[in-house]
Design a protein around this motif. Structure first.
Motif, PDB file in Angstrom:
ATOM      1  N   VAL A 221       9.544   2.149   8.210  1.00  0.00           N
ATOM      2  CA  VAL A 221       8.397   2.452   7.353  1.00  0.00           C
ATOM      3  C   VAL A 221       8.230   1.294   6.367  1.00  0.00           C
ATOM      4  O   VAL A 221       9.212   0.735   5.888  1.00  0.00           O
ATOM      5  CB  VAL A 221       8.604   3.760   6.565  1.00  0.00           C
ATOM      6  CG1 VAL A 221       7.360   4.114   5.750  1.00  0.00           C
ATOM      7  CG2 VAL A 221       8.987   4.903   7.493  1.00  0.00           C
ATOM      8  N   ALA A 222       6.974   0.947   6.062  1.00  0.00           N
ATOM      9  CA  ALA A 222       6.708  -0.104   5.078  1.00  0.00           C
ATOM     10  C   ALA A 222       5.782   0.431   4.005  1.00  0.00           C
ATOM     11  O   ALA A 222       4.762   1.060   4.307  1.00  0.00           O
ATOM     12  CB  ALA A 222       6.079  -1.326   5.743  1.00  0.00           C
ATOM     13  N   ALA A 223       6.156   0.197   2.758  1.00  0.00           N
ATOM     14  CA  ALA A 223       5.277   0.534   1.639  1.00  0.00           C
ATOM     15  C   ALA A 223       4.264  -0.603   1.507  1.00  0.00           C
ATOM     16  O   ALA A 223       4.642  -1.751   1.292  1.00  0.00           O
ATOM     17  CB  ALA A 223       6.080   0.682   0.356  1.00  0.00           C
ATOM     18  N   LEU A 224       2.984  -0.270   1.651  1.00  0.00           N
ATOM     19  CA  LEU A 224       1.930  -1.272   1.571  1.00  0.00           C
ATOM     20  C   LEU A 224       0.934  -0.859   0.493  1.00  0.00           C
ATOM     21  O   LEU A 224       0.347   0.217   0.571  1.00  0.00           O
ATOM     22  CB  LEU A 224       1.215  -1.421   2.918  1.00  0.00           C
ATOM     23  CG  LEU A 224       2.087  -1.844   4.113  1.00  0.00           C
ATOM     24  CD1 LEU A 224       1.288  -1.818   5.398  1.00  0.00           C
ATOM     25  CD2 LEU A 224       2.670  -3.235   3.866  1.00  0.00           C
ATOM     26  N   GLY A 225       0.771  -1.714  -0.497  1.00  0.00           N
ATOM     27  CA  GLY A 225      -0.116  -1.397  -1.603  1.00  0.00           C
ATOM     28  C   GLY A 225      -1.481  -2.029  -1.475  1.00  0.00           C
ATOM     29  O   GLY A 225      -1.613  -3.160  -1.005  1.00  0.00           O
ATOM     30  N   ASP A 226      -2.485  -1.348  -1.890  1.00  0.00           N
ATOM     31  CA  ASP A 226      -3.912  -1.686  -1.930  1.00  0.00           C
ATOM     32  C   ASP A 226      -4.320  -2.862  -1.044  1.00  0.00           C
ATOM     33  O   ASP A 226      -4.604  -2.686   0.128  1.00  0.00           O
ATOM     34  CB  ASP A 226      -4.354  -1.879  -3.380  1.00  0.00           C
ATOM     35  CG  ASP A 226      -3.612  -2.948  -4.135  1.00  0.00           C
ATOM     36  OD1 ASP A 226      -4.182  -4.014  -4.323  1.00  0.00           O
ATOM     37  OD2 ASP A 226      -2.468  -2.694  -4.554  1.00  0.00           O
ATOM     38  N   ILE A 227      -4.327  -4.123  -1.565  1.00  0.00           N
ATOM     39  CA  ILE A 227      -4.874  -5.214  -0.775  1.00  0.00           C
ATOM     40  C   ILE A 227      -4.031  -5.518   0.460  1.00  0.00           C
ATOM     41  O   ILE A 227      -4.558  -5.882   1.511  1.00  0.00           O
ATOM     42  CB  ILE A 227      -5.051  -6.484  -1.641  1.00  0.00           C
ATOM     43  CG1 ILE A 227      -3.743  -6.876  -2.320  1.00  0.00           C
ATOM     44  CG2 ILE A 227      -6.122  -6.279  -2.685  1.00  0.00           C
ATOM     45  CD1 ILE A 227      -3.852  -8.103  -3.205  1.00  0.00           C
ATOM     46  N   TYR A 228      -2.721  -5.364   0.376  1.00  0.00           N
ATOM     47  CA  TYR A 228      -1.865  -5.569   1.549  1.00  0.00           C
ATOM     48  C   TYR A 228      -2.075  -4.450   2.565  1.00  0.00           C
ATOM     49  O   TYR A 228      -2.047  -4.683   3.771  1.00  0.00           O
ATOM     50  CB  TYR A 228      -0.400  -5.638   1.122  1.00  0.00           C
ATOM     51  CG  TYR A 228      -0.093  -6.791   0.212  1.00  0.00           C
ATOM     52  CD1 TYR A 228      -0.107  -8.101   0.685  1.00  0.00           C
ATOM     53  CD2 TYR A 228       0.193  -6.585  -1.132  1.00  0.00           C
ATOM     54  CE1 TYR A 228       0.161  -9.173  -0.154  1.00  0.00           C
ATOM     55  CE2 TYR A 228       0.461  -7.654  -1.981  1.00  0.00           C
ATOM     56  CZ  TYR A 228       0.442  -8.942  -1.483  1.00  0.00           C
ATOM     57  OH  TYR A 228       0.709 -10.000  -2.327  1.00  0.00           O
ATOM     58  N   ARG A 229      -2.288  -3.262   2.058  1.00  0.00           N
ATOM     59  CA  ARG A 229      -2.554  -2.121   2.930  1.00  0.00           C
ATOM     60  C   ARG A 229      -3.868  -2.318   3.678  1.00  0.00           C
ATOM     61  O   ARG A 229      -3.954  -2.132   4.900  1.00  0.00           O
ATOM     62  CB  ARG A 229      -2.624  -0.848   2.089  1.00  0.00           C
ATOM     63  CG  ARG A 229      -2.997   0.408   2.875  1.00  0.00           C
ATOM     64  CD  ARG A 229      -3.650   1.440   1.971  1.00  0.00           C
ATOM     65  NE  ARG A 229      -4.923   0.933   1.465  1.00  0.00           N
ATOM     66  CZ  ARG A 229      -5.584   1.469   0.441  1.00  0.00           C
ATOM     67  NH1 ARG A 229      -5.085   2.489  -0.210  1.00  0.00           N
ATOM     68  NH2 ARG A 229      -6.737   0.965   0.060  1.00  0.00           N
ATOM     69  N   ASP A 230      -4.925  -2.696   2.941  1.00  0.00           N
ATOM     70  CA  ASP A 230      -6.236  -2.836   3.571  1.00  0.00           C
ATOM     71  C   ASP A 230      -6.243  -3.945   4.619  1.00  0.00           C
ATOM     72  O   ASP A 230      -6.876  -3.817   5.665  1.00  0.00           O
ATOM     73  CB  ASP A 230      -7.292  -3.122   2.498  1.00  0.00           C
ATOM     74  CG  ASP A 230      -7.549  -1.918   1.609  1.00  0.00           C
ATOM     75  OD1 ASP A 230      -7.124  -0.810   1.984  1.00  0.00           O
ATOM     76  OD2 ASP A 230      -8.166  -2.084   0.546  1.00  0.00           O
TER      77      ASP A 230
END
Length: 370
Positions: A221-230
């Motif tokens: 699992v990877a935690a991806l925040g806002d711009i990295y997620r998008d």
């Protein structure tokens, strides 16, 4: 600030015999130059030298015209945007290095290496509980419909529930901060015991590398925040297991902090810092997204840190709930309650008045009026 002690010593060294006027003037200039060099050596010719001296005649008698800070490559924070918009003037920011960790950013404030930092509110509480002499002065990032951090798996992953995470690995930017709190809350809601939760391995990975490790199956699992997620979602092949928005809804998640002693010694500078942050947050909220992104990209090119702008193109919101970064009780109380429940804090150990203040924020008057 440092030169006064040397000036006194130099005065004590005055020659016992009179000198001709021209030699006396030359000697005085030499002594003054020596004092300045010694002062710069002691202060590093930093803001306590040139910046504080020039601040004496600055607008509103600001105590200092330079604020040292750590930044994040590939992103533009509200205060960086504020400086670019002119809201911080005549104060300038002095970038001392990069960090991907909120706790590290705040610890640099505690040690005096920087003048302000920012971190997840839960991490701030932990540091204050450890007697760190800091206080939160404005929210600077949060969670909303547009900006949220998700915990992602590959589309073909069998992981669906909290219990499926037993003996699995999750990547995140740092421990003891936002992502770790979200994982613990997800596991708690999934009825895992503390002993079972310890079987889930948390790995510290720079945010820019999280997606790659997930796709290479080096983490589950990877935690991806806002711009990295998008950016990752645009490439496809991944799905969300859970997100902070699903857990808590809209809230301000992280705050800028300063040392209480810094605010006491530099009240006007601290107020200008918060005012500038507040204005930048509202400018970004009220301005078309394309305009904000273009401004941020232009700023990144100007500051010359050899950054990629691919991530900032996905910027959608700072996610700050309160107007101008106003901090609400809930923004900290929810984490205090969580830590009391987990045994990390004793009931009543930390008062909210010790954790944050809105006194420097110009929008606090609007809130009081309502």
């Amino acid at each position: 600030m440092y030169s006064s002690g040397y000036s006194s010593n130099i005065a004590d060294m005055a020659a016992p015999h009179p000198l001709p006027a021209d030699l006396l003037r030359a000697a005085s200039r030499a002594v003054l130059l020596f004092a300045l060099l010694v002062s710069c050596g002691a202060a590093g010719c930093s803001r306590d030298g040139a910046s504080r001296a020039s601040a004496a005649g600055a607008e509103g008698e600001l105590e200092t015209l330079e604020l040292r800070y750590q930044g994040n490559n590939g992103t533009v924070s509200p205060i960086e945007l504020a400086e670019d918009l002119g809201y911080l003037a005549p104060i300038r920011l002095h970038f001392v290095g990069s960090t991907v960790s909120g706790p590290q950013s705040v610890q640099a404030v505690v040690t005096g290496d920087t003048d302000f930092g920012g971190a997840f509110n839960g991490a701030i509480i932990k540091l204050i509980a450890a007697k760190a002499p800091i206080i939160a002065v404005a929210g600077y990032y949060g969670v909303d419909e547009q900006r949220q951090s998700g915990f992602y798996v590959l589309n073909d992953s069998p992981l669906r529930t909290a219990r499926d995470l037993l003996d699995k690995t999750i990547s995140m930017n740092t421990l003891g901060a936002h992502s770790e709190f979200m994982v613990k809350e997800f596991l708690s809601r999934g009825q895992l015991t503390p002993e079972e939760a310890r079987r889930v391995t948390l790995l510290v990975v720079p945010p820019v590398n999280g997606e790659q490790l997930l796709r290479e199956k080096q983490v589950d699992v990877a935690a991806l925040g806002d711009i990295y997620r998008d950016r990752a979602l645009e490439r496809g092949g991944i799905r969300s297991l859970f997100s902070d928005y699903e857990l808590y809804g809209k809230f301000t998640a992280g705050s800028y902090v300063m040392k209480t002693s810094f605010i006491k010694e530099n009240p006007k500078t601290a107020r200008r810092f918060v005012e500038a942050t507040a204005k930048a947050i509202e400018w970004a909220r009220d301005t078309p997204r394309e305009t904000v992104v273009a401004r941020c990209i232009a700023l990144m090119k100007k500051r010359g840190r050899n950054e990629e702008d691919s991530a900032i193109k996905f910027w959608r919101s700072y996610g700050v709930a309160g107007k101008g970064g106003l901090i609400a009780e809930r923004d900290f109380q929810v984490w205090i309650d969580w830590m009391v429940k987990s045994g990390e804090l004793k009931p009543g150990e930390i008062a909210l008045s010790r954790v944050y203040t809105n006194e420097l924020n110009p929008y606090a008057n609007d809130q009081a009026a309502k």
